[in-house]
Enzyme design. Structure first.
Site, short mmCIF file in Angstrom:
data_model
loop_
_atom_site.label_atom_id
_atom_site.label_comp_id
_atom_site.label_asym_id
_atom_site.label_seq_id
_atom_site.Cartn_x
_atom_site.Cartn_y
_atom_site.Cartn_z
N GLY A 55 -2.30 11.92 -3.73
CA GLY A 55 -3.70 12.06 -3.33
C GLY A 55 -4.65 12.40 -4.47
O GLY A 55 -5.76 12.88 -4.22
N SER A 56 -4.25 12.11 -5.70
CA SER A 56 -5.15 12.47 -6.81
C SER A 56 -6.42 11.61 -6.76
O SER A 56 -7.49 12.08 -7.17
CB SER A 56 -4.44 12.34 -8.16
OG SER A 56 -4.16 10.99 -8.46
N ASN A 57 -6.31 10.39 -6.27
CA ASN A 57 -7.53 9.58 -6.15
C ASN A 57 -8.45 10.12 -5.07
O ASN A 57 -9.66 10.17 -5.25
CB ASN A 57 -7.16 8.11 -5.88
CG ASN A 57 -6.82 7.39 -7.16
OD1 ASN A 57 -7.69 7.08 -7.96
ND2 ASN A 57 -5.54 7.18 -7.39
N MET B 167 0.96 2.98 0.59
CA MET B 167 2.04 2.06 0.20
C MET B 167 2.40 1.08 1.32
O MET B 167 3.58 0.80 1.55
CB MET B 167 3.26 2.85 -0.26
CG MET B 167 2.98 3.77 -1.44
SD MET B 167 2.24 2.93 -2.85
CE MET B 167 3.67 2.03 -3.43
N ARG B 168 1.39 0.60 2.01
CA ARG B 168 1.63 -0.38 3.08
C ARG B 168 0.60 -1.49 2.98
O ARG B 168 -0.55 -1.23 2.60
CB ARG B 168 1.50 0.28 4.46
CG ARG B 168 2.66 1.17 4.80
CD ARG B 168 2.42 1.91 6.09
NE ARG B 168 3.55 2.80 6.28
CZ ARG B 168 4.66 2.49 6.92
NH1 ARG B 168 4.78 1.32 7.52
NH2 ARG B 168 5.65 3.36 7.00
N ASN C 296 -9.46 -0.79 -2.04
CA ASN C 296 -8.15 -0.38 -2.55
C ASN C 296 -8.26 -0.13 -4.05
O ASN C 296 -9.11 -0.71 -4.72
CB ASN C 296 -7.11 -1.48 -2.28
CG ASN C 296 -5.72 -1.09 -2.74
OD1 ASN C 296 -5.29 0.05 -2.52
ND2 ASN C 296 -5.01 -1.99 -3.39
N HIS D 216 -5.85 -0.34 -7.48
CA HIS D 216 -4.57 -0.88 -7.94
C HIS D 216 -4.42 -0.60 -9.44
O HIS D 216 -5.34 -0.90 -10.21
CB HIS D 216 -4.51 -2.38 -7.67
CG HIS D 216 -3.20 -2.98 -8.07
ND1 HIS D 216 -2.05 -2.77 -7.35
CD2 HIS D 216 -2.84 -3.72 -9.15
CE1 HIS D 216 -1.04 -3.38 -7.96
NE2 HIS D 216 -1.50 -3.96 -9.06
#
Ligand code: GRF
Length: 205
Positions: free
Chosen positions: A14-16, A94-95, A111, A113
């Site tokens: 959860g750092s983002n 991760m889905r 998202n 990436h």
């Protein structure tokens, strides 16, 4: 009321999400994180949300292991709508998300990436960049479409790949840029500066 009402989906540290919450708390982003969902029980992202008094919960996505589909997808959409979210932020989720979520939040699912897309979609992309011998790696924030890591690009930031890099050291350098890139992309969205023209995301001054 904040311009963006965010729902964050994550599977890990959860750092983002933290970088987004920090930007909100520093008044550097006109947004509010209304809900954090994780497909991993006891994921650190849920602890982080709890520490900031952000509603959060585990979302059981069984029986699927790699996608958000079926009853879990319906429940996810219901919870996000119930919380008043208008934008969905995938932050280490991760889905693969399916069209139903994208239809529920049209051009409002983002998202992050850890690669300079379209190079190295999928998992462990920093390792792929290292193994390939890239001299430059980086991060991409993009709108999510029906493909994998394939939607229109909003922000990219690059980092050098150093001679003695390990996958871990390169990922750590990329993550520093991630924490700048996600709040930046959301700031552009909140300011209404983004227009999507086919694959191209135009940023007005
Ligand atoms: C980040 O590297 C992100 O780019 C990728 O998954 C990781 C999540 O990290 N999609 P965190 O959970 O935000 O710390």
């Amino acid at each position: 009321m904040a311009t963006l009402k965010l729902g964050v989906l994550g599977s890990g540290s959860g750092s983002n999400m933290q970088s987004i919450v920090d930007a909100v708390e520093e008044n550097a982003l006109d947004a509010e994180v209304r809900l954090v969902l994780s497909d991993v029980p006891n994921a650190k992202i849920l602890d982080r949300a709890e520490r900031h008094s952000i509603p959060n919960r585990y979302l059981d996505c069984a029986p699927w292991k790699t996608k958000l589909e079926g009853p879990a997808e319906d429940e996810c959409i219901r919870l996000l709508k119930e919380a008043g979210c208008d934008t969905v932020v995938l932050a280490g989720f991760m889905r693969i998300v399916k069209p139903k979520l994208l239809v529920a939040f049209p051009m409002r699912v983002l998202n992050i990436h850890p690669a300079l897309l379209p190079a190295f979609p999928g998992v462990h992309s920093w390792k792929q960049a290292l193994d390939y011998g890239c001299k430059v790696a980086g991060v991409t924030v993009h709108f999510v479409d029906a493909g994998t890591d394939s939607g229109p690009i909003i922000v990219q930031r690059s980092v050098p790949v150093l001679e003695d890099d390990t996958p871990e050291s390169l990922h750590a350098r990329i993550q520093v840029e991630e924490h700048i890139a996600y709040p930046e992309a959301l700031r552009l969205l909140a300011a209404g500066r983004i227009t999507v023209d086919g694959r191209r995301v135009r940023i007005s001054p």
